[in-house]
Design a protein around this motif. Structure first.
Motif, PDB file in Angstrom:
ATOM      1  N   VAL A 114       3.932  19.183   8.303  1.00  9.76           N
ATOM      2  CA  VAL A 114       4.082  20.527   7.745  1.00  9.76           C
ATOM      3  C   VAL A 114       3.254  20.672   6.464  1.00  9.76           C
ATOM      4  CG1 VAL A 114       5.737  22.120   6.688  1.00  9.76           C
ATOM      5  CG2 VAL A 114       6.355  20.882   8.754  1.00  9.76           C
ATOM      6  N   ASN A 115       3.177  19.620   5.681  1.00 14.83           N
ATOM      7  CA  ASN A 115       2.488  19.677   4.383  1.00 14.83           C
ATOM      8  C   ASN A 115       0.970  19.804   4.522  1.00 14.83           C
ATOM      9  OD1 ASN A 115       2.751  19.731   1.533  1.00 14.83           O
ATOM     10  ND2 ASN A 115       2.123  17.602   1.412  1.00 14.83           N
ATOM     11  N   CYS A 116       0.396  19.181   5.524  1.00 15.91           N
ATOM     12  CA  CYS A 116      -1.038  19.315   5.820  1.00 15.91           C
ATOM     13  C   CYS A 116      -1.945  18.960   4.646  1.00 15.91           C
ATOM     14  CB  CYS A 116      -1.368  20.719   6.315  1.00 15.91           C
ATOM     15  SG  CYS A 116      -0.493  21.176   7.809  1.00 15.91           S
ATOM     16  N   CYS A 117      -1.605  17.975   3.881  1.00 15.86           N
ATOM     17  CA  CYS A 117      -2.443  17.539   2.764  1.00 15.86           C
ATOM     18  C   CYS A 117      -2.948  16.128   3.011  1.00 15.86           C
ATOM     19  CB  CYS A 117      -1.647  17.567   1.462  1.00 15.86           C
ATOM     20  SG  CYS A 117      -1.199  19.223   0.949  1.00 15.86           S
ATOM     21  N   LYS A 118      -3.893  15.716   2.190  1.00 14.20           N
ATOM     22  CA  LYS A 118      -4.431  14.363   2.298  1.00 14.20           C
ATOM     23  C   LYS A 118      -3.528  13.388   1.553  1.00 14.20           C
ATOM     24  CE  LYS A 118      -8.254  15.801   0.360  1.00 14.20           C
ATOM     25  NZ  LYS A 118      -9.583  15.864  -0.236  1.00 14.20           N
ATOM     26  N   ASP A 119      -3.460  12.161   2.075  1.00 15.53           N
ATOM     27  CA  ASP A 119      -2.740  11.094   1.374  1.00 15.53           C
ATOM     28  C   ASP A 119      -3.589  10.566   0.237  1.00 15.53           C
ATOM     29  OD1 ASP A 119      -0.379  10.822   2.922  1.00 15.53           O
ATOM     30  OD2 ASP A 119      -1.452   9.665   4.435  1.00 15.53           O
ATOM     31  N   LEU A 120      -2.976  10.342  -0.902  1.00 15.75           N
ATOM     32  CA  LEU A 120      -3.571   9.593  -1.990  1.00 15.75           C
ATOM     33  C   LEU A 120      -3.077   8.165  -1.802  1.00 15.75           C
ATOM     34  CD1 LEU A 120      -5.256   9.836  -4.599  1.00 15.75           C
ATOM     35  CD2 LEU A 120      -3.107  10.199  -5.819  1.00 15.75           C
ATOM     36  N   ILE A 168       6.256  12.815  -1.539  1.00  8.21           N
ATOM     37  CA  ILE A 168       6.685  12.051  -0.375  1.00  8.21           C
ATOM     38  C   ILE A 168       5.807  10.799  -0.301  1.00  8.21           C
ATOM     39  CG2 ILE A 168       5.232  13.415   1.172  1.00  8.21           C
ATOM     40  CD1 ILE A 168       7.533  13.093   3.263  1.00  8.21           C
ATOM     41  N   ASN A 169       6.451   9.656  -0.080  1.00  7.72           N
ATOM     42  CA  ASN A 169       5.754   8.367  -0.068  1.00  7.72           C
ATOM     43  C   ASN A 169       6.016   7.597   1.210  1.00  7.72           C
ATOM     44  OD1 ASN A 169       4.999   8.664  -2.719  1.00  7.72           O
ATOM     45  ND2 ASN A 169       6.251   6.991  -3.500  1.00  7.72           N
ATOM     46  N   ILE A 200       0.874  -1.169   0.000  1.00  9.45           N
ATOM     47  CA  ILE A 200       0.000   0.000   0.000  1.00  9.45           C
ATOM     48  C   ILE A 200       0.913   1.221   0.000  1.00  9.45           C
ATOM     49  CG2 ILE A 200      -1.804   1.289   1.209  1.00  9.45           C
ATOM     50  CD1 ILE A 200      -2.798  -1.420   0.278  1.00  9.45           C
ATOM     51  N   VAL A 201       0.643   2.172  -0.899  1.00 12.06           N
ATOM     52  CA  VAL A 201       1.462   3.381  -1.006  1.00 12.06           C
ATOM     53  C   VAL A 201       0.607   4.582  -0.628  1.00 12.06           C
ATOM     54  CG1 VAL A 201       2.766   4.880  -2.566  1.00 12.06           C
ATOM     55  CG2 VAL A 201       2.944   2.400  -2.786  1.00 12.06           C
ATOM     56  N   TYR A 202       1.136   5.388   0.300  1.00  3.81           N
ATOM     57  CA  TYR A 202       0.518   6.642   0.722  1.00  3.81           C
ATOM     58  C   TYR A 202       1.371   7.761   0.131  1.00  3.81           C
ATOM     59  CZ  TYR A 202      -1.712   3.541   4.062  1.00  3.81           C
ATOM     60  OH  TYR A 202      -2.417   2.520   4.625  1.00  3.81           O
ATOM     61  N   ARG A 203       0.757   8.639  -0.657  1.00  6.52           N
ATOM     62  CA  ARG A 203       1.546   9.656  -1.363  1.00  6.52           C
ATOM     63  C   ARG A 203       0.931  11.039  -1.187  1.00  6.52           C
ATOM     64  NH1 ARG A 203       3.112   8.165  -7.246  1.00  6.52           N
ATOM     65  NH2 ARG A 203       4.528   6.880  -6.030  1.00  6.52           N
ATOM     66  N   GLN A 204       1.829  12.008  -1.003  1.00  9.15           N
ATOM     67  CA  GLN A 204       1.468  13.423  -1.009  1.00  9.15           C
ATOM     68  C   GLN A 204       2.461  14.159  -1.897  1.00  9.15           C
ATOM     69  OE1 GLN A 204       1.053  15.407   2.758  1.00  9.15           O
ATOM     70  NE2 GLN A 204      -0.168  13.765   3.646  1.00  9.15           N
ATOM     71  N   TYR A 205       2.014  15.270  -2.422  1.00  5.56           N
ATOM     72  CA  TYR A 205       2.885  16.113  -3.241  1.00  5.56           C
ATOM     73  C   TYR A 205       3.194  17.402  -2.504  1.00  5.56           C
ATOM     74  CZ  TYR A 205       2.693  12.982  -7.106  1.00  5.56           C
ATOM     75  OH  TYR A 205       2.861  11.867  -7.892  1.00  5.56           O
TER      76      TYR A 205
END
Length: 160
Positions: free
Chosen positions: A81-87, A39-40, A25-30
């Motif tokens: 710090v990024n505060c985004c959702k994981d894809l 970042i993965n 399973i890969v969790y990714r944010q840009y």
């Protein structure tokens, strides 16, 4: 280092044609989409986790890639710090031969799936085309279709 990567649509996983390697399973944010900085977190079925920061430039088949291994602490500091959702992607990897594998990726957040094959160089890419396209589970080549680039899938996901 350059990455030479071809993308395909698929409608099913290989049945008996290829040897199964692993499921992850890969969790990714840009952090940025241009240049592409992501970042993965990759979670293996045995519980192992790997963390990477990846920089990419260029488009389509051949792109410049720099991948840096992160500690768990570094990864989560950046995520905070990024505060985004994981894809999130589910990934099944199969061996094509001793030098090549094919990764089948299905997004858990958006209805999209595709397969990827990486090559050592352009000569390797050209040499492997007959073999790759001979598999029934490999459908349309979407390498130059930006819809299948994860940075664009992530943008679509964040807009939801």
């Amino acid at each position: 280092m350059y990455e030479i990567e071809q993308k395909f649509i698929f409608d099913e996983l290989p049945q008996n044609e290829l040897e199964f390697i692993q499921h992850t399973i890969v969790y990714r944010q840009y952090l940025s989409s241009n240049p592409e900085i992501r970042i993965n977190r990759r979670v293996f079925d045995d519980g192992e986790e790997r963390y990477n920061l990846t920089f990419k430039s260029g488009k389509f088949l051949k792109r410049k890639e720099v991948k840096i291994r992160l500690s768990k602490e570094q990864y989560f500091d950046i995520i905070d710090v990024n505060c985004c959702k994981d894809l999130v992607f589910e990934v099944w990897e199969y061996a094509i031969d001793e030098m090549h594998s094919i990764s089948f990726k299905k997004c858990k957040d958006i209805d999209i799936c595709f397969a990827e094959v990486e090559y050592a160089d352009m000569e390797d890419y050209h040499k492997m085309q007959g073999k790759i396209k001979g598999y029934d589970f490999v459908k349309e080549d979407v390498t130059e279709n930006e819809k299948f680039y994860v940075k664009n899938i992530w943008r679509q996901f964040c807009e939801k």
